[in-house]
Scaffold this active site. Sequence first.
Site, PDB file in Angstrom:
ATOM      1  N   HIS A   1       0.799  -1.226   0.000  1.00  0.00           N
ATOM      2  CA  HIS A   1       0.000   0.000   0.000  1.00  0.00           C
ATOM      3  C   HIS A   1       0.831   1.274   0.000  1.00  0.00           C
ATOM      4  O   HIS A   1       0.263   2.369   0.003  1.00  0.00           O
ATOM      5  CB  HIS A   1      -0.956   0.021   1.200  1.00  0.00           C
ATOM      6  CG  HIS A   1      -0.258   0.235   2.520  1.00  0.00           C
ATOM      7  ND1 HIS A   1       0.346  -0.780   3.209  1.00  0.00           N
ATOM      8  CD2 HIS A   1      -0.083   1.354   3.264  1.00  0.00           C
ATOM      9  CE1 HIS A   1       0.860  -0.294   4.329  1.00  0.00           C
ATOM     10  NE2 HIS A   1       0.619   0.996   4.386  1.00  0.00           N
TER      11      HIS A   1
HETATM   12  C1  UD1 Z   1      -2.458   5.397   5.674  1.00  0.00           C
HETATM   13  C2  UD1 Z   1      -1.193   6.017   6.279  1.00  0.00           C
HETATM   14  C3  UD1 Z   1      -0.040   5.031   6.185  1.00  0.00           C
HETATM   15  C4  UD1 Z   1      -0.410   3.697   6.814  1.00  0.00           C
HETATM   16  C5  UD1 Z   1      -1.715   3.190   6.219  1.00  0.00           C
HETATM   17  C6  UD1 Z   1      -2.157   1.953   6.956  1.00  0.00           C
HETATM   18  C7  UD1 Z   1      -0.991   8.445   6.019  1.00  0.00           C
HETATM   19  C8  UD1 Z   1      -0.310   9.531   5.292  1.00  0.00           C
HETATM   20  N1  UD1 Z   1      -0.796   7.209   5.535  1.00  0.00           N
HETATM   21  O1  UD1 Z   1      -2.204   5.173   4.311  1.00  0.00           O
HETATM   22  O2  UD1 Z   1       1.081   5.554   6.879  1.00  0.00           O
HETATM   23  O3  UD1 Z   1       0.623   2.785   6.568  1.00  0.00           O
HETATM   24  O4  UD1 Z   1      -2.740   4.180   6.354  1.00  0.00           O
HETATM   25  O5  UD1 Z   1      -3.059   1.183   6.228  1.00  0.00           O
HETATM   26  O6  UD1 Z   1      -1.662   8.683   6.991  1.00  0.00           O
HETATM   27  N2  UD1 Z   1      -9.500   4.019   1.440  1.00  0.00           N
HETATM   28  C9  UD1 Z   1     -10.674   3.301   1.367  1.00  0.00           C
HETATM   29  N3  UD1 Z   1     -11.267   2.925   2.541  1.00  0.00           N
HETATM   30  C10 UD1 Z   1     -10.764   3.225   3.760  1.00  0.00           C
HETATM   31  C11 UD1 Z   1      -9.572   3.963   3.824  1.00  0.00           C
HETATM   32  C12 UD1 Z   1      -8.954   4.353   2.659  1.00  0.00           C
HETATM   33  O7  UD1 Z   1     -11.172   2.997   0.277  1.00  0.00           O
HETATM   34  O8  UD1 Z   1     -11.357   2.833   4.788  1.00  0.00           O
HETATM   35  C13 UD1 Z   1      -8.828   4.406   0.172  1.00  0.00           C
HETATM   36  C14 UD1 Z   1      -9.238   5.783  -0.342  1.00  0.00           C
HETATM   37  O9  UD1 Z   1      -9.256   5.730  -1.731  1.00  0.00           O
HETATM   38  C15 UD1 Z   1      -8.068   6.642   0.097  1.00  0.00           C
HETATM   39  C16 UD1 Z   1      -6.893   5.684   0.014  1.00  0.00           C
HETATM   40  O10 UD1 Z   1      -7.421   4.424   0.389  1.00  0.00           O
HETATM   41  O11 UD1 Z   1      -7.893   7.775  -0.704  1.00  0.00           O
HETATM   42  C17 UD1 Z   1      -5.734   6.055   0.917  1.00  0.00           C
HETATM   43  O12 UD1 Z   1      -6.164   6.195   2.280  1.00  0.00           O
HETATM   44  P1  UD1 Z   1      -5.352   7.138   3.288  1.00  0.00           P
HETATM   45  O13 UD1 Z   1      -5.903   7.020   4.639  1.00  0.00           O
HETATM   46  O14 UD1 Z   1      -5.218   8.500   2.718  1.00  0.00           O
HETATM   47  O15 UD1 Z   1      -3.899   6.555   3.233  1.00  0.00           O
HETATM   48  P2  UD1 Z   1      -3.397   5.042   3.296  1.00  0.00           P
HETATM   49  O16 UD1 Z   1      -2.774   4.710   1.995  1.00  0.00           O
HETATM   50  O17 UD1 Z   1      -4.482   4.183   3.814  1.00  0.00           O
HETATM   51  N1  UDP Z   2      -3.413  -6.247   8.745  1.00  0.00           N
HETATM   52  C1  UDP Z   2      -4.678  -6.833   8.876  1.00  0.00           C
HETATM   53  N2  UDP Z   2      -5.334  -7.227   7.744  1.00  0.00           N
HETATM   54  C2  UDP Z   2      -4.808  -7.090   6.493  1.00  0.00           C
HETATM   55  C3  UDP Z   2      -3.524  -6.489   6.373  1.00  0.00           C
HETATM   56  C4  UDP Z   2      -2.871  -6.064   7.523  1.00  0.00           C
HETATM   57  O1  UDP Z   2      -5.169  -7.004   9.985  1.00  0.00           O
HETATM   58  O2  UDP Z   2      -5.461  -7.467   5.510  1.00  0.00           O
HETATM   59  C5  UDP Z   2      -2.727  -5.791   9.968  1.00  0.00           C
HETATM   60  C6  UDP Z   2      -1.306  -6.262  10.130  1.00  0.00           C
HETATM   61  O3  UDP Z   2      -1.250  -7.540  10.734  1.00  0.00           O
HETATM   62  C7  UDP Z   2      -0.709  -5.186  10.998  1.00  0.00           C
HETATM   63  C8  UDP Z   2      -1.417  -3.932  10.528  1.00  0.00           C
HETATM   64  O4  UDP Z   2      -2.609  -4.380   9.872  1.00  0.00           O
HETATM   65  O5  UDP Z   2      -1.039  -5.416  12.364  1.00  0.00           O
HETATM   66  C9  UDP Z   2      -0.521  -3.185   9.570  1.00  0.00           C
HETATM   67  O6  UDP Z   2      -1.221  -2.190   8.961  1.00  0.00           O
HETATM   68  P1  UDP Z   2      -0.767  -1.551   7.560  1.00  0.00           P
HETATM   69  O7  UDP Z   2       0.114  -2.491   6.823  1.00  0.00           O
HETATM   70  O8  UDP Z   2      -2.017  -1.094   6.909  1.00  0.00           O
HETATM   71  O9  UDP Z   2       0.013  -0.246   8.037  1.00  0.00           O
HETATM   72  P2  UDP Z   2       1.537   0.073   8.392  1.00  0.00           P
HETATM   73  O10 UDP Z   2       1.961  -0.877   9.454  1.00  0.00           O
HETATM   74  O11 UDP Z   2       2.310  -0.037   7.112  1.00  0.00           O
HETATM   75  O12 UDP Z   2       1.483   1.487   8.840  1.00  0.00           O
END
Ligand code: UD1
Ligand code: UDP
Length: 363
Positions: free
Chosen positions: A205
Amino acid sequence: MTTHVAHVIGARPNFIKAAPVIRALRDRGVAQRVVHTGQHYDERMSDVFFRDLDLPTPDVNLGIGSGTHAEQTAAAMVGLEREWLAAQPALVVLYGDVNSTLAASLVAAKLGVPSAHVEAGLRSFDRSMPEETNRIVSDLLADLLFTTSPEATDHLTAMGVPATRIHFVGNPMIDTLMAQRARFDPGPERERLGLPATYGVVTLHRPSNVDHDASARAVVGALDALAARLPLVVPLHPRGAARLTEAGLHDGERLRIVEPLGYVAFLSLVAGARLVLTDSGGIQEETTMLDIPCLTMRPNTERPITISHGTNRLVRPDQVAAAADDILAGPERPTGTRPPLWDGHAGERIADLVAAWLAASRA
Ligand code: UD1
Ligand code: UDP
């Protein structure tokens, strides 16, 4: 109401890190309010974790949703300011490095409310990652900084944070892993998804992998090469779904694309996997604790302890196939030394320090 602690959570990894801290503070009788910013809002990115981890329903959900960095951060700031002007917390507790963390840190500082940063001091030294900015600002403004590794403490010391504010407490994400570990059972998940006994798990992601056509194509090439060696399951984060699909990623017999999974379902699959390919921060740590070989498709990591003490290795997309061949020729469960204090008790240490801080601030 000036004696309560306010937690700010918004994105998937926040829920997993906050759970043991909230539980330990509850056990110590500390009054708490949980603010969910709503940064993540899909059932599978948010609600499922509250059920899986027995987290309290948030006292308030600000519903900020998705947007640009400025839109998302600004919406969280406006909501948090309104919440805290009314509720007046004694301390706010922030987790990790997401935009909700940054917003909370700025609002607390402007309102003169002290903040505690859980997972402080991590650095990739890569300013192109949005998380690096969020980490630096949250650390600069925090009054209490809780670190997960000795390197993190060193980074804070190097930026001039007084030693009295820094507490090396261990890793609350690992507390959750250890608390839930008895529930991890790969069998039923494998059966549900039609996976064979030997398989790999993939999550992606990071913007650097999934936000641009060229990087998405390179990632899809790496997944195809890996799937030729090992059947894969990819619980796909919503961020990458559209671009990776355009770049050629599709569900097939050796490469199963599924929705994001709940915590227990996901870690059950990881616990039974032959290897994991990821760009997640937390999953580098979880695979280290579970002795699962991990390939991290990134040029750097803010969690080098998962390389020095664990099973992690950084790879470029064009290195994935050869690195997988190395893993497949090696032991199924390579064991490293455990990172210090990753023992399941970080939440309790944090709660003790927070309770002592509250008592001192009342004195
Ligand atoms: C965010 C965090 C990242 C973290 C990740 C965990 C920031 C800058 N980034 O990234 O550090 O590793 O979360 O997963 O805060 N979306 C959905 N449904 C949801 C949430 C998001 O469809 O419930 C989609 C939307 O299109 C959105 C995109 O995902 O624009 C990105 O979501 P966003 O929260 O901006 O950043 P992440 O890539 O999730
Ligand atoms: N995770 C989860 N389901 C998934 C993918 C990840 O429960 O389908 C959990 C994973 O085990 C970890 C956390 O989500 O505990 C990590 O989140 P993510 O990779 O979104 O964020 P990051 O750690 O990169 O900020």
